[in-house]
Design a protein around this motif. Structure first.
Motif, PDB file in Angstrom:
ATOM      1  N   PHE A   1     133.229  36.513 -34.442  1.00 20.87           N
ATOM      2  CA  PHE A   1     134.303  37.410 -34.319  1.00 20.87           C
ATOM      3  C   PHE A   1     134.572  38.612 -35.686  1.00 20.87           C
ATOM      4  O   PHE A   1     134.199  37.921 -36.437  1.00 20.87           O
ATOM      5  N   SER A   2     134.982  39.640 -35.640  1.00 18.31           N
ATOM      6  CA  SER A   2     135.369  40.567 -36.508  1.00 18.31           C
ATOM      7  C   SER A   2     136.561  40.992 -36.589  1.00 18.31           C
ATOM      8  O   SER A   2     137.020  41.741 -35.686  1.00 18.31           O
ATOM      9  N   ILE A   3     137.579  40.546 -37.482  1.00 17.92           N
ATOM     10  CA  ILE A   3     138.996  40.906 -37.288  1.00 17.92           C
ATOM     11  C   ILE A   3     139.252  42.392 -37.845  1.00 17.92           C
ATOM     12  O   ILE A   3     138.873  42.641 -39.066  1.00 17.92           O
ATOM     13  N   GLY A   4     139.773  43.225 -36.810  1.00 12.09           N
ATOM     14  CA  GLY A   4     139.991  44.592 -37.304  1.00 12.09           C
ATOM     15  C   GLY A   4     141.658  44.748 -37.586  1.00 12.09           C
ATOM     16  O   GLY A   4     142.226  44.901 -36.694  1.00 12.09           O
ATOM     17  N   THR A   5     141.804  44.488 -38.789  1.00 12.56           N
ATOM     18  CA  THR A   5     143.405  44.294 -39.139  1.00 12.56           C
ATOM     19  C   THR A   5     143.998  45.867 -38.913  1.00 12.56           C
ATOM     20  O   THR A   5     145.204  45.877 -38.775  1.00 12.56           O
ATOM     21  N   ASN A   6     143.203  46.786 -39.119  1.00  8.33           N
ATOM     22  CA  ASN A   6     143.959  47.948 -39.131  1.00  8.33           C
ATOM     23  C   ASN A   6     144.577  48.303 -37.634  1.00  8.33           C
ATOM     24  O   ASN A   6     145.827  48.747 -37.557  1.00  8.33           O
ATOM     25  N   ASP A   7     143.756  47.954 -36.586  1.00 10.87           N
ATOM     26  CA  ASP A   7     144.314  48.033 -35.445  1.00 10.87           C
ATOM     27  C   ASP A   7     145.301  46.788 -34.797  1.00 10.87           C
ATOM     28  O   ASP A   7     146.155  46.931 -34.011  1.00 10.87           O
ATOM     29  N   LEU A   8     144.799  45.737 -35.531  1.00 13.24           N
ATOM     30  CA  LEU A   8     145.605  44.366 -34.912  1.00 13.24           C
ATOM     31  C   LEU A   8     147.010  44.739 -35.504  1.00 13.24           C
ATOM     32  O   LEU A   8     148.062  43.999 -35.059  1.00 13.24           O
ATOM     33  N   ILE A   9     147.289  45.030 -36.648  1.00  9.60           N
ATOM     34  CA  ILE A   9     148.601  45.354 -37.280  1.00  9.60           C
ATOM     35  C   ILE A   9     149.333  46.197 -36.358  1.00  9.60           C
ATOM     36  O   ILE A   9     150.387  46.289 -35.841  1.00  9.60           O
ATOM     37  N   GLN A  10     148.694  47.458 -35.972  1.00 10.48           N
ATOM     38  CA  GLN A  10     149.084  48.661 -35.086  1.00 10.48           C
ATOM     39  C   GLN A  10     149.622  48.105 -34.013  1.00 10.48           C
ATOM     40  O   GLN A  10     150.805  48.235 -33.314  1.00 10.48           O
ATOM     41  N   TYR A  11     148.602  47.141 -33.128  1.00  9.37           N
ATOM     42  CA  TYR A  11     148.962  46.788 -31.704  1.00  9.37           C
ATOM     43  C   TYR A  11     150.293  45.556 -31.757  1.00  9.37           C
ATOM     44  O   TYR A  11     150.783  45.329 -30.732  1.00  9.37           O
ATOM     45  N   THR A  12     149.925  44.672 -32.698  1.00 12.30           N
ATOM     46  CA  THR A  12     150.758  43.610 -32.907  1.00 12.30           C
ATOM     47  C   THR A  12     152.312  44.018 -33.199  1.00 12.30           C
ATOM     48  O   THR A  12     153.301  43.679 -32.790  1.00 12.30           O
ATOM     49  N   LEU A  13     152.213  44.749 -34.354  1.00  7.83           N
ATOM     50  CA  LEU A  13     153.926  44.998 -34.766  1.00  7.83           C
ATOM     51  C   LEU A  13     154.134  46.311 -34.125  1.00  7.83           C
ATOM     52  O   LEU A  13     155.322  47.104 -34.499  1.00  7.83           O
ATOM     53  N   ALA A  14     153.446  47.033 -33.126  1.00  7.79           N
ATOM     54  CA  ALA A  14     153.947  48.191 -32.284  1.00  7.79           C
ATOM     55  C   ALA A  14     154.204  49.398 -33.477  1.00  7.79           C
ATOM     56  O   ALA A  14     155.209  49.846 -33.552  1.00  7.79           O
ATOM     57  N   ILE A  15     153.143  49.578 -34.396  1.00 12.90           N
ATOM     58  CA  ILE A  15     153.319  50.617 -35.568  1.00 12.90           C
ATOM     59  C   ILE A  15     152.162  51.289 -35.381  1.00 12.90           C
ATOM     60  O   ILE A  15     151.167  51.119 -35.826  1.00 12.90           O
ATOM     61  N   ASP A  16     152.339  52.659 -34.936  1.00 14.21           N
ATOM     62  CA  ASP A  16     151.175  53.625 -35.086  1.00 14.21           C
ATOM     63  C   ASP A  16     150.685  53.877 -36.524  1.00 14.21           C
ATOM     64  O   ASP A  16     151.461  54.377 -37.476  1.00 14.21           O
TER      65      ASP A  16
END
Ligand code: PEP
Ligand code: MG
Length: 593
Positions: A467-482
């Motif tokens: 697995f490689s965690i992509g925090t840039n998008d994970l934060i965007q999609y989890t916290l609903a922040i563009d």
């Protein structure tokens, strides 16, 4: 570095200190005199109609301007200083863009069809291309529109015969201030003359900032009103780490920044001395620290900064600056170059992560109201197996020349993994039939960047090697922040307890299922985050090359046992601020806090 006597005194007492904020594009501090260069491009273009009988002449005038622009760029490439030679690929891209169908053919077509002057036709075509780019949500791809501006400005300059300042000829030691600098301008910077630069336009992922980081000159971009606020010879301070520009600094500010500058330089020298040492904790845990690249040319920077391999090769760029799709051989050549230079170190090639049809003019798609939630990345590839197959074949062929891993972005369901593997197997079979060299025994990984992939990690683990965690998008999609929206940027933080719990869940699953968990989002590149990432059990970190020495150094200063104990406490916190405070209280000394 010698600052000379000029800067022991602030500007005259009547000048008030002014602070401007922009994007910290290249870290470091410099203090010096401002030198404004008129690089604003051509904003006012007149429209006039051309007689039918003169249309051929007008077309010829345009072609001659393009030819001159190509020649000029070629001579810049030939004379580029050694430090930026590895980035001439960017300038080659500009040469290609000058003749790109989307720009060149369309302008000629517009001159003929609308019977307008070449300047107006070029402006119209460029404006259309820019609108297309603006609809892209990915900030990296969005900023490629700057490349189009730089190229069209160069043609326009020859069309209207305007004068240009040659940055290579500046013979004073100064800080450049410009509306915009193209990568070609930046590549002409003489390090003994230009201390740093500030621009009104541009962002962190623009090529100009990539070059600034390569040259290691402090730069603040996207200030907005620097050229209107700063005058020639004003004393200014650039803090390329925080994105702050200070005009007419007071005596106290000057003294403070001189200290900061010395501290920054000493620290950088210290870090770079250790950049080639192993990243091993005090109690003996070794981690691979890898580099993220967007362009093949950046591999050199990864090696220079002591990277153990490529943890993320974003392959989008090769698709974007053109109106057709790259062919298999072209992709293969680029991938092979990277793989061979890095061998035997691993190169993680991520498959196309593009925002669907809008990114590529030839894809003929419809507009999307929410591109980030639309036909992006793997969704796009599975919808266009013809394009995907070409890339998969190129990756498998390159894998015969070194140590390749394949990484698939934006996985949100198991079906997507299975469909991808099916196409990968078909690609291998076709290569076998054609008797082409390839290697099918490569690790297959998925990006964990969509919340459903976190929740389904145990299931996904059965089908993935890592697995490689992509925090840039994970934060965007989890916290609903563009991730590109300034209005909500203050809410975007990797220490949000929900994000920490998600990472913990993924690393727990990784341990249970026996697969490695890497991280390649921006979170991995900040030394401040390293204690938590170690404590959470991330197996490998990948980041922009310049961050590698500092992250390796932080790993070497920690005991993994301590970070595990600490992370247990961090996971009990209920707000982002509480987590930040806990890191500061426990490891603050290491960050000078
Ligand atoms: C991420 O989302 O964290 C990532 C590494 O991918 P990108 O920034 O290219 O979307
Ligand atoms: Mg991503």
């Amino acid at each position: 570095m010698d600052l000379g006597n000029n800067f022991n005194m602030p500007d005259n007492e009547t000048n008030k200190e002014i602070r401007l904020n922009g994007v910290g594009a290249s870290p470091g501090i410099c203090i010096g005199k401002a030198y404004l260069v008129d690089k604003e491009g051509v904003e006012v273009v007149e429209k006039y109609f051309i007689d039918r009988k003169n249309l051929d002449g007008e077309t010829k005038r345009f072609k001659a301007a393009v030819k001159n622009a190509v020649n000029e760029l070629r001579s810049i490439i030939e004379n580029v200083p050694d430090e930026v030679r590895r980035h001439t690929g960017i300038l080659e891209t500009h040469v290609a863009l000058l003749k790109d169908k989307m720009l060149y053919d369309k302008t000629i077509e517009t001159i003929k069809n609308e019977r307008v002057n070449a300047e107006w036709a070029l402006k119209k075509v460029v404006d259309d291309i820019k609108v297309m780019f603006q609809n892209i949500s990915d900030s990296y791809l969005k900023e490629r529109s700057d490349d189009i501006t730089h190229v069209s400005d160069r043609i326009m300059k020859f069309l209207i015969g305007s004068e240009d300042v040659n940055i290579g000829e500046i013979d004073k030691r100064v800080i450049l201030v410009a509306k915009d600098l193209s990568p070609a301008d930046a590549s002409q910077i003489q390090l003994d003359k230009i201390m740093g630069f500030i621009t009104d336009r541009g962002g962190k992922t623009s090529h100009t900032s990539i070059i600034a980081r390569t040259l290691e000159v402090p730069a603040v971009l996207g200030v907005g009103n620097a050229t209107k606020t700063i005058n020639n010879d004003d004393t200014i301070i650039i803090d390329g780490t925080t994105g702050v520009v200070i005009i007419h600094p007071s005596g106290q500010t000057l003294a403070e920044y001189k200290k900061l500058k010395t501290r920054h330089e000493e620290h950088k020298a210290y870090l770079s001395r250790g950049s080639h040492l192993k990243a091993e904790t005090l109690d003996g845990l070794s981690l691979q620290v890898m580099g993220n690249i967007e362009l093949p040319e950046e591999v050199v920077s990864v090696l220079d900064h002591g990277g153990d391999g490529i943890g993320l090769y974003r392959t989008e760029f090769q698709y974007l600056t053109r109106s057709d799709f790259p062919g298999e051989d072209e992709l293969f050549d680029k991938y092979k170059d990277v793989v061979e230079v890095m061998a035997p170190r691993p190169v993680t090639i991520r498959t196309l992560d593009i925002n669907g049809d809008k990114a590529i003019s030839s894809s003929n798609g419809s507009d999307e109201a929410n591109p980030a939630l639309g036909l992006r990345a793997i969704r796009y590839c599975l919808k266009r197996p013809d394009i995907f197959r070409t890339q998969l074949r190129a990756i498998l062929r390159a894998a015969a020349f070194g140590n390749v891993r394949i990484l698939v972005p934006m996985i949100s369901s198991l079906d997507e993994i299975r469909d991808t593997k099916k196409l990968l197997n078909e690609a291998a079979d076709s290569l076998k039939k054609e008797r082409k060299a390839y290697n099918k025994n490569i690790e297959f990984g998925i990006m964990i960047e969509v919340p459903s992939a976190v929740i389904m990690a145990d299931v996904m683990a059965q089908e993935a090697d890592f697995f490689s965690i992509g925090t840039n998008d994970l934060i965007q999609y989890t916290l609903a922040i563009d991730r590109g929206n300034r209005e909500v940027a203050h809410l975007y933080h990797p220490f949000h307890p929900a994000i920490l719990r998600m990472i913990k869940h993924v690393t727990d699953v990784g341990k249970e299922k026996g697969i490695k968990v890497f991280m390649c989002g921006e979170m991995a590149g900040d030394p401040f985050n390293v204690p938590i990432l170690l404590g959470l059990g991330i197996d490998e970190l990948s980041m922009n090359p310049q961050s590698i020495p500092a992250v390796k150094n932080m790993i070497r200063s920690l005991k993994v046992e301590d970070t595990r104990r600490f992370t247990k406490e961090a996971l009990k916190q209920t707000t982002t601020m509480d987590v930040i405070k806990l890191v500061e209280a426990s490891f603050g000394e290491m960050f000078g806090k």
